[in-house]
Design a protein around this motif. Sequence first.
Motif, PDB file in Angstrom:
ATOM      1  N   VAL A 196       0.838  -1.198   0.000  1.00  0.00           N
ATOM      2  CA  VAL A 196       0.000   0.000   0.000  1.00  0.00           C
ATOM      3  C   VAL A 196       0.870   1.244   0.000  1.00  0.00           C
ATOM      4  O   VAL A 196       0.633   2.204  -0.749  1.00  0.00           O
ATOM      5  CB  VAL A 196      -0.942   0.022   1.224  1.00  0.00           C
ATOM      6  N   ARG A 197       1.904   1.219   0.826  1.00  0.00           N
ATOM      7  CA  ARG A 197       2.776   2.391   0.931  1.00  0.00           C
ATOM      8  C   ARG A 197       3.679   2.553  -0.287  1.00  0.00           C
ATOM      9  O   ARG A 197       4.059   3.669  -0.640  1.00  0.00           O
ATOM     10  CB  ARG A 197       3.625   2.288   2.203  1.00  0.00           C
ATOM     11  N   ALA A 198       4.013   1.449  -0.942  1.00  0.00           N
ATOM     12  CA  ALA A 198       4.889   1.514  -2.116  1.00  0.00           C
ATOM     13  C   ALA A 198       4.144   1.951  -3.367  1.00  0.00           C
ATOM     14  O   ALA A 198       4.748   2.523  -4.291  1.00  0.00           O
ATOM     15  CB  ALA A 198       5.529   0.144  -2.364  1.00  0.00           C
ATOM     16  N   SER A 199       2.861   1.704  -3.428  1.00  0.00           N
ATOM     17  CA  SER A 199       2.093   1.976  -4.638  1.00  0.00           C
ATOM     18  C   SER A 199       1.822   3.469  -4.809  1.00  0.00           C
ATOM     19  O   SER A 199       1.434   4.160  -3.864  1.00  0.00           O
ATOM     20  CB  SER A 199       0.765   1.217  -4.596  1.00  0.00           C
ATOM     21  N   ARG A 200       1.995   3.949  -6.030  1.00  0.00           N
ATOM     22  CA  ARG A 200       1.681   5.345  -6.346  1.00  0.00           C
ATOM     23  C   ARG A 200       0.189   5.529  -6.592  1.00  0.00           C
ATOM     24  O   ARG A 200      -0.303   6.664  -6.593  1.00  0.00           O
ATOM     25  CB  ARG A 200       2.452   5.805  -7.580  1.00  0.00           C
ATOM     26  N   GLN A 201      -0.503   4.430  -6.840  1.00  0.00           N
ATOM     27  CA  GLN A 201      -1.944   4.479  -7.045  1.00  0.00           C
ATOM     28  C   GLN A 201      -2.655   3.779  -5.893  1.00  0.00           C
ATOM     29  O   GLN A 201      -2.057   2.986  -5.163  1.00  0.00           O
ATOM     30  CB  GLN A 201      -2.324   3.786  -8.361  1.00  0.00           C
ATOM     31  N   ALA A 202      -3.937   4.061  -5.756  1.00  0.00           N
ATOM     32  CA  ALA A 202      -4.741   3.360  -4.769  1.00  0.00           C
ATOM     33  C   ALA A 202      -4.761   1.867  -5.084  1.00  0.00           C
ATOM     34  O   ALA A 202      -4.671   1.462  -6.248  1.00  0.00           O
ATOM     35  CB  ALA A 202      -6.165   3.920  -4.775  1.00  0.00           C
ATOM     36  N   VAL A 203      -4.866   1.050  -4.054  1.00  0.00           N
ATOM     37  CA  VAL A 203      -4.832  -0.405  -4.210  1.00  0.00           C
ATOM     38  C   VAL A 203      -6.131  -1.005  -3.685  1.00  0.00           C
ATOM     39  O   VAL A 203      -6.952  -0.328  -3.063  1.00  0.00           O
ATOM     40  CB  VAL A 203      -3.630  -1.021  -3.471  1.00  0.00           C
ATOM     41  N   SER A 204      -6.299  -2.301  -3.935  1.00  0.00           N
ATOM     42  CA  SER A 204      -7.526  -2.969  -3.511  1.00  0.00           C
ATOM     43  C   SER A 204      -7.237  -4.230  -2.706  1.00  0.00           C
ATOM     44  O   SER A 204      -6.165  -4.827  -2.804  1.00  0.00           O
ATOM     45  CB  SER A 204      -8.387  -3.330  -4.726  1.00  0.00           C
ATOM     46  N   ILE A 205      -8.217  -4.596  -1.903  1.00  0.00           N
ATOM     47  CA  ILE A 205      -8.296  -5.914  -1.279  1.00  0.00           C
ATOM     48  C   ILE A 205      -9.655  -6.439  -1.739  1.00  0.00           C
ATOM     49  O   ILE A 205     -10.674  -6.190  -1.114  1.00  0.00           O
ATOM     50  CB  ILE A 205      -8.210  -5.838   0.253  1.00  0.00           C
ATOM     51  N   ASN A 206      -9.680  -7.124  -2.866  1.00  0.00           N
ATOM     52  CA  ASN A 206     -10.940  -7.377  -3.550  1.00  0.00           C
ATOM     53  C   ASN A 206     -11.829  -8.408  -2.878  1.00  0.00           C
ATOM     54  O   ASN A 206     -13.039  -8.406  -3.112  1.00  0.00           O
ATOM     55  CB  ASN A 206     -10.675  -7.791  -5.002  1.00  0.00           C
ATOM     56  N   HIS A 207     -11.255  -9.307  -2.079  1.00  0.00           N
ATOM     57  CA  HIS A 207     -12.104 -10.294  -1.395  1.00  0.00           C
ATOM     58  C   HIS A 207     -11.439 -10.689  -0.078  1.00  0.00           C
ATOM     59  O   HIS A 207     -10.403 -11.321  -0.055  1.00  0.00           O
ATOM     60  CB  HIS A 207     -12.385 -11.514  -2.274  1.00  0.00           C
ATOM     61  N   THR A 208     -12.072 -10.283   1.000  1.00  0.00           N
ATOM     62  CA  THR A 208     -11.515 -10.519   2.330  1.00  0.00           C
ATOM     63  C   THR A 208     -12.610 -10.396   3.376  1.00  0.00           C
ATOM     64  O   THR A 208     -13.777 -10.140   3.058  1.00  0.00           O
ATOM     65  CB  THR A 208     -10.385  -9.524   2.634  1.00  0.00           C
ATOM     66  N   GLY A 209     -12.226 -10.594   4.622  1.00  0.00           N
ATOM     67  CA  GLY A 209     -13.087 -10.332   5.767  1.00  0.00           C
ATOM     68  C   GLY A 209     -12.319  -9.495   6.766  1.00  0.00           C
ATOM     69  O   GLY A 209     -11.183  -9.066   6.512  1.00  0.00           O
ATOM     70  N   CYS A 210     -12.913  -9.252   7.921  1.00  0.00           N
ATOM     71  CA  CYS A 210     -12.323  -8.382   8.933  1.00  0.00           C
ATOM     72  C   CYS A 210     -11.769  -9.223  10.079  1.00  0.00           C
ATOM     73  O   CYS A 210     -12.532  -9.913  10.775  1.00  0.00           O
ATOM     74  CB  CYS A 210     -13.365  -7.404   9.463  1.00  0.00           C
ATOM     75  N   ARG A 211     -10.466  -9.144  10.302  1.00  0.00           N
ATOM     76  CA  ARG A 211      -9.849  -9.973  11.333  1.00  0.00           C
ATOM     77  C   ARG A 211     -10.280  -9.560  12.735  1.00  0.00           C
ATOM     78  O   ARG A 211     -10.240 -10.373  13.663  1.00  0.00           O
ATOM     79  CB  ARG A 211      -8.323  -9.939  11.219  1.00  0.00           C
ATOM     80  N   ALA A 212     -10.709  -8.332  12.895  1.00  0.00           N
ATOM     81  CA  ALA A 212     -11.201  -7.903  14.202  1.00  0.00           C
ATOM     82  C   ALA A 212     -12.432  -8.703  14.619  1.00  0.00           C
ATOM     83  O   ALA A 212     -12.699  -8.859  15.817  1.00  0.00           O
ATOM     84  CB  ALA A 212     -11.528  -6.413  14.180  1.00  0.00           C
TER      85      ALA A 212
END
Length: 360
Positions: A196-212
């Motif tokens: 995320v920090r290395a990318s110059r563009q916005a990134v995605s997490i296209n399929h996940t859940g919430c670990r909290a």
Amino acid sequence: MASHGVGFPIVNALGGVDNPNVDVETGSQLQQTSEEMVVDARALADIRASGLTAVNITLGYTLGDLPPYEHTLRELDVWDGIIAEHADVLTRVHKAEDIWKAYTDERIGVIYGFQNAVAVGDDPALVDDRVGLFAERGVRVIQLTYNQSNHLGDGAMAPENRGLTRFGREVVASLNEHRVMVDLSHSGERTCLEAVRASRQAVSINHTGCRALTDLPRNKTDEELRLVADGGGFVGIYFMPFLAASGHARADDVVEHVLHALNVCGEDAVGIGTDGPVTSIDDLDAYRERLAGHVAERARAGVAAAGERADTLPFVEDLRGVDQFRKLIRRLEQRGVREDVVRKVLGGNFIEFAARVWGG
């Protein structure tokens, strides 16, 4: 125009357009190739009936012994053929405006995506050429890693959690240059944060859940979710067993994870990436028998995720079939989610994010 009777575009950030009942007949295997999938009249009719406007499909190399680059090129040929064969129903998505066109034309937009980036090879001198070729062939989403580690970084199941490699940073830079989505769904926590920090563009997490909510490696921490959202990115919640500690996720679990993601990321960053097709499995008993072999095979190959078991279905049983999106809409509305936010979650946020990355 109301596409397929829903009233607004629905976009699945990770799914399928095939009829999965073929799997019941052919048995378990490590990875089904695109040539083995069946995109038939039933599957297409079900998608139309569901209200789905566009879907990011998985093609190319993900895991196994196939040669990554050569297999991926073959898969692209296969999908070009599938779309050409069903041109009255399917259309390939290159830019965000193509999703809107699919909606108004009452067709189904197909987004080409990879769930592993190893097809770019391991030669830094060839990275840009290969990423450029994939982009030219229509690939719009590339996930950096699958569950295990590769030479770009560690996946969610890599115990070392080593983060993004130097080569991985070069790949991210090339994906940015060619305006391909950087997807971090299966990445390890450090790899995700560093990408995320290395990318110059916005990134995605296209399929996940919430670990909290459910502490499993395939789910993302609030830190990961928030960092992606703060950078203008996108987070899709899946319809998968990892949403519940029991492994038997229900529709209410999907809603809880969507609500948590909205709370962490804000209403402009959250969507859905079901990780499954629309067409339901007809014979669940036969499917369960074969699933045990498939799960064991994945475990032997070292590609399974924590939470995969012979008794866990890779979908949410009461949120499948042609009514799955309408059921989710009703449940979100019952929980007090505003209509405009529901529209964002079901497709609007992905379209806006796609416009930022792809243009159009």
